[in-house]
Scaffold this motif. Structure first.
Motif, PDB file in Angstrom:
ATOM      1  N   LYS A 216       0.788  -0.989  -0.280  1.00 48.18           N
ATOM      2  CA  LYS A 216      -0.061  -0.119  -0.366  1.00 48.18           C
ATOM      3  C   LYS A 216       1.094   1.301  -0.313  1.00 48.18           C
ATOM      4  CE  LYS A 216      -3.547   1.809   2.813  1.00 48.18           C
ATOM      5  NZ  LYS A 216      -4.759   2.561   1.106  1.00 48.18           N
ATOM      6  N   PRO A 217       0.729   2.322  -1.091  1.00 48.01           N
ATOM      7  CA  PRO A 217       1.789   3.154  -0.813  1.00 48.01           C
ATOM      8  C   PRO A 217       2.033   3.998   0.559  1.00 48.01           C
ATOM      9  CG  PRO A 217      -0.278   3.379  -2.867  1.00 48.01           C
ATOM     10  CD  PRO A 217      -0.466   2.279  -1.631  1.00 48.01           C
ATOM     11  N   GLY A 218       2.877   4.444   0.536  1.00 48.93           N
ATOM     12  CA  GLY A 218       3.410   4.600   1.921  1.00 48.93           C
ATOM     13  C   GLY A 218       4.025   3.692   2.823  1.00 48.93           C
ATOM     14  N   VAL A 219       3.179   2.370   2.909  1.00 52.12           N
ATOM     15  CA  VAL A 219       4.029   1.125   3.050  1.00 52.12           C
ATOM     16  C   VAL A 219       5.140   0.527   3.128  1.00 52.12           C
ATOM     17  CG1 VAL A 219       3.126  -1.339   4.568  1.00 52.12           C
ATOM     18  CG2 VAL A 219       1.313   1.083   4.775  1.00 52.12           C
ATOM     19  N   LEU A 220       6.182   0.111   3.642  1.00 51.62           N
ATOM     20  CA  LEU A 220       7.253  -0.899   3.406  1.00 51.62           C
ATOM     21  C   LEU A 220       7.258  -1.466   3.837  1.00 51.62           C
ATOM     22  CD1 LEU A 220      10.665   2.368   3.665  1.00 51.62           C
ATOM     23  CD2 LEU A 220       8.630   2.146   2.087  1.00 51.62           C
ATOM     24  N   ASN A 221       8.305  -2.562   2.643  1.00 53.68           N
ATOM     25  CA  ASN A 221       8.020  -4.044   3.058  1.00 53.68           C
ATOM     26  C   ASN A 221      10.216  -4.320   3.350  1.00 53.68           C
ATOM     27  OD1 ASN A 221       9.067  -6.787   3.105  1.00 53.68           O
ATOM     28  ND2 ASN A 221       8.028  -7.239   1.627  1.00 53.68           N
ATOM     29  N   PRO A 222      10.900  -4.515   4.524  1.00 52.56           N
ATOM     30  CA  PRO A 222      11.591  -4.462   4.250  1.00 52.56           C
ATOM     31  C   PRO A 222      12.408  -5.913   4.223  1.00 52.56           C
ATOM     32  CG  PRO A 222      11.168  -4.054   6.360  1.00 52.56           C
ATOM     33  CD  PRO A 222      10.008  -3.831   5.272  1.00 52.56           C
ATOM     34  N   ASN A 223      11.475  -6.812   4.718  1.00 53.08           N
ATOM     35  CA  ASN A 223      12.349  -7.829   4.707  1.00 53.08           C
ATOM     36  C   ASN A 223      12.614  -8.721   3.301  1.00 53.08           C
ATOM     37  OD1 ASN A 223      10.884  -8.912   7.181  1.00 53.08           O
ATOM     38  ND2 ASN A 223       9.047  -9.061   5.785  1.00 53.08           N
ATOM     39  N   TYR A 224      12.196  -8.113   2.229  1.00 57.50           N
ATOM     40  CA  TYR A 224      12.834  -8.319   1.110  1.00 57.50           C
ATOM     41  C   TYR A 224      12.478  -7.133   0.167  1.00 57.50           C
ATOM     42  CZ  TYR A 224      14.329 -10.380  -3.817  1.00 57.50           C
ATOM     43  OH  TYR A 224      14.843 -10.666  -4.667  1.00 57.50           O
ATOM     44  N   VAL A 225      14.082  -6.202   0.144  1.00 59.20           N
ATOM     45  CA  VAL A 225      13.998  -4.703  -0.317  1.00 59.20           C
ATOM     46  C   VAL A 225      13.986  -4.873  -1.538  1.00 59.20           C
ATOM     47  CG1 VAL A 225      15.643  -3.111  -0.926  1.00 59.20           C
ATOM     48  CG2 VAL A 225      15.530  -4.290   1.641  1.00 59.20           C
ATOM     49  N   PRO A 226      14.426  -5.583  -2.800  1.00 59.89           N
ATOM     50  CA  PRO A 226      13.695  -5.356  -4.233  1.00 59.89           C
ATOM     51  C   PRO A 226      12.617  -5.130  -4.339  1.00 59.89           C
ATOM     52  CG  PRO A 226      15.791  -6.896  -3.475  1.00 59.89           C
ATOM     53  CD  PRO A 226      15.153  -6.813  -2.601  1.00 59.89           C
ATOM     54  N   GLY A 227      12.041  -5.951  -4.013  1.00 62.41           N
ATOM     55  CA  GLY A 227      10.683  -6.518  -4.311  1.00 62.41           C
ATOM     56  C   GLY A 227      10.168  -7.775  -5.434  1.00 62.41           C
ATOM     57  N   ASN A 228       9.440  -7.916  -6.116  1.00 66.87           N
ATOM     58  CA  ASN A 228      10.031  -8.602  -7.163  1.00 66.87           C
ATOM     59  C   ASN A 228      10.904  -7.582  -8.717  1.00 66.87           C
ATOM     60  OD1 ASN A 228       7.594 -10.178  -7.261  1.00 66.87           O
ATOM     61  ND2 ASN A 228       6.304  -8.262  -7.198  1.00 66.87           N
ATOM     62  N   THR A 229      11.261  -8.689  -8.887  1.00 67.86           N
ATOM     63  CA  THR A 229      13.064  -8.937  -9.587  1.00 67.86           C
ATOM     64  C   THR A 229      13.192  -9.256 -10.875  1.00 67.86           C
ATOM     65  OG1 THR A 229      13.931  -8.289  -7.177  1.00 67.86           O
ATOM     66  CG2 THR A 229      15.576  -8.620  -8.822  1.00 67.86           C
ATOM     67  N   VAL A 230      13.516  -8.397 -11.502  1.00 64.98           N
ATOM     68  CA  VAL A 230      14.515  -9.255 -12.612  1.00 64.98           C
ATOM     69  C   VAL A 230      16.390  -8.752 -13.006  1.00 64.98           C
ATOM     70  CG1 VAL A 230      14.219  -9.430 -15.557  1.00 64.98           C
ATOM     71  CG2 VAL A 230      12.598  -9.315 -14.379  1.00 64.98           C
ATOM     72  N   ILE A 231      17.206  -9.462 -13.022  1.00 61.14           N
ATOM     73  CA  ILE A 231      18.181  -9.104 -13.497  1.00 61.14           C
ATOM     74  C   ILE A 231      18.250 -10.214 -15.094  1.00 61.14           C
ATOM     75  CG2 ILE A 231      20.717  -9.468 -12.703  1.00 61.14           C
ATOM     76  CD1 ILE A 231      19.882 -10.303  -9.923  1.00 61.14           C
ATOM     77  N   ILE A 232      19.174  -8.968 -15.974  1.00 59.01           N
ATOM     78  CA  ILE A 232      19.409  -9.390 -17.428  1.00 59.01           C
ATOM     79  C   ILE A 232      21.377  -8.776 -17.462  1.00 59.01           C
ATOM     80  CG2 ILE A 232      19.960  -9.310 -19.693  1.00 59.01           C
ATOM     81  CD1 ILE A 232      17.089  -7.933 -19.118  1.00 59.01           C
ATOM     82  N   LYS A 233      22.154 -10.690 -17.904  1.00 58.64           N
ATOM     83  CA  LYS A 233      23.126 -10.521 -18.304  1.00 58.64           C
ATOM     84  C   LYS A 233      23.800 -10.092 -19.305  1.00 58.64           C
ATOM     85  CE  LYS A 233      27.588 -13.475 -17.346  1.00 58.64           C
ATOM     86  NZ  LYS A 233      28.294 -14.694 -17.419  1.00 58.64           N
ATOM     87  N   THR A 234      24.260  -9.518 -20.067  1.00 58.46           N
ATOM     88  CA  THR A 234      24.754  -8.884 -20.979  1.00 58.46           C
ATOM     89  C   THR A 234      25.493 -10.223 -21.264  1.00 58.46           C
ATOM     90  OG1 THR A 234      25.933  -7.605 -20.708  1.00 58.46           O
ATOM     91  CG2 THR A 234      23.740  -6.486 -21.019  1.00 58.46           C
ATOM     92  N   SER A 235      26.386  -9.943 -22.973  1.00 59.01           N
ATOM     93  CA  SER A 235      26.691 -10.538 -23.032  1.00 59.01           C
ATOM     94  C   SER A 235      28.512 -10.027 -22.832  1.00 59.01           C
ATOM     95  CB  SER A 235      27.423 -10.718 -24.612  1.00 59.01           C
ATOM     96  OG  SER A 235      27.352  -9.283 -25.559  1.00 59.01           O
ATOM     97  N   ASN A 236      28.458  -8.472 -22.355  1.00 58.60           N
ATOM     98  CA  ASN A 236      29.633  -7.812 -21.980  1.00 58.60           C
ATOM     99  C   ASN A 236      29.812  -8.364 -20.754  1.00 58.60           C
ATOM    100  OD1 ASN A 236      30.665  -6.713 -24.404  1.00 58.60           O
ATOM    101  ND2 ASN A 236      28.544  -5.719 -24.884  1.00 58.60           N
ATOM    102  N   ASN A 237      29.364  -8.857 -19.851  1.00 63.21           N
ATOM    103  CA  ASN A 237      29.202  -9.686 -18.419  1.00 63.21           C
ATOM    104  C   ASN A 237      28.386  -8.351 -17.472  1.00 63.21           C
ATOM    105  OD1 ASN A 237      29.916 -12.089 -18.675  1.00 63.21           O
ATOM    106  ND2 ASN A 237      32.104 -11.581 -19.223  1.00 63.21           N
TER     107      ASN A 237
END
Length: 329
Positions: A216-237
């Motif tokens: 809810k806006p204004g309410v933080l979730n410190p248990n998993y800071v990034p929330g829903n996440t995607v990480i992409i690795k490029t060919s240049n590492n």
């Protein structure tokens, strides 16, 4: 986005130890901890705690810690005893599904856990990365506003944190400079909420987290800071890190190859965030706990209405891709 802290330090400890062979007690307790952790028996782990440990790490706090550890690192695949850095405190090099960490387990005279700590395990020199060499587009088609970005603390609070020192927080604002309509009490009030986020470059998806509830806006979730996440690795590492996606909106899978302009998911408000926005940064390795942030430059973008080439946005810039990218699902 606040700094990405995976783990919690509990109580510890006593004097420097001399014995460097794993004791039977330590081995038995560590084996049982791993067995219960991998089977999601967090209640069972809590029963392994000493009275003092239970007071320091109450039931709810223990379950939150273990759930967060599992969400971020996965299950334990391998554990190797290293040494006793302090009396009765065993250090294990522990390989999880998504991280290699140093696991410290302290055991009292009654074979109860009276100390527990997990932190990054670093033995090798990490690769250096100052900036991207891959050509990047902005990860969206519309015009967004840079809320945090730049090289100074005034422009960008992220500079205080090694892994995300060149990060951006981006929102969408209206003509009055507001990021929401109405009173902003609902996520749907925010212009950025639900907007499509795109792959800035070709690469491989190396991490997806998609089950974190939107706040809810204004309410933080410190248990998993990034929330829903995607990480992409490029060919240049280069590791392109996206945080705070809308729950269950991510369209890509771990191991999937993506092309520039592919749809990744929708902007949300998950994790340690007070309102819907996109957090984006580049880092030199996948694990944010040991990574160093790198500066991101984008090719041919509009910045405050003018075309800029190979540009790294700063606070208050309004940015948009010069060319519209047809979204590929």
């Amino acid at each position: 986005m606040r700094i990405y802290i995976l783990f919690i330090l509990t109580i510890l400890l006593a004097n420097t130890a001399v014995a460097q062979q794993e004791t039977i007690i330590s081995k038995t307790v560590a084996n049982e901890f791993q067995k219960k952790y991998n089977s999601n028996d967090y209640e069972g782990i809590f029963t392994m705690f000493s009275k003092e440990m239970k007071a320091f790490m109450p039931h709810d706090k223990t379950l939150d810690f273990l759930n967060t550890l599992n969400t971020q690192a996965g299950t334990i695949k391998k554990r190797t005893f290293i040494k006793y850095p302090q009396t009765n405190v065993a250090l294990y090099k522990t390989t999880f599904e998504r991280a290699i960490v140093a696991l410290f387990v302290s055991v009292d005279a009654n074979s109860k856990i009276n100390g527990l700590m997990v932190k990054p395990y670093v033995t090798e020199k990490l690769p250096e990365l100052k900036r991207n060499s891959s050509k990047l587009i902005l990860p969206f088609n519309e015009e967004w506003t840079v809320f945090w970005g730049g090289d100074t603390k005034e422009q960008n609070y992220h500079v205080a944190y090694k892994s995300q020192k060149n990060a951006f927080d981006l929102i969408i604002t209206d003509a009055a400079g507001k990021s929401h309509k109405n009173d902003g009490t609902n996520n749907e009030d925010y212009y950025a909420f639900g907007k499509e986020l795109l792959a800035p470059a070709n690469g491989e998806v190396v991490l997806v987290v998609d089950g974190i509830k939107d706040n809810k806006p204004g309410v933080l979730n410190p248990n998993y800071v990034p929330g829903n996440t995607v990480i992409i690795k490029t060919s240049n590492n280069e590791f392109l890190f996206f945080a705070h996606f809308k729950q269950h909106s991510i369209k890509v899978k771990q191991g999937q190859k993506v092309q520039q302009g592919d749809l990744l998911g929708l902007c949300g408000n998950s994790g340690n965030t007070s309102e819907p926005h996109l957090h984006f940064h580049i880092q030199n390795v996948e694990d944010m706990n040991i990574a160093t942030g790198a500066k991101a430059y984008f090719e041919e973008i509009f910045v405050n209405g003018k075309v800029r080439n190979t540009y790294s946005p700063v606070k208050n810039d309004k940015v948009k891709n010069k060319y519209y990218f047809r979204i590929k699902v």
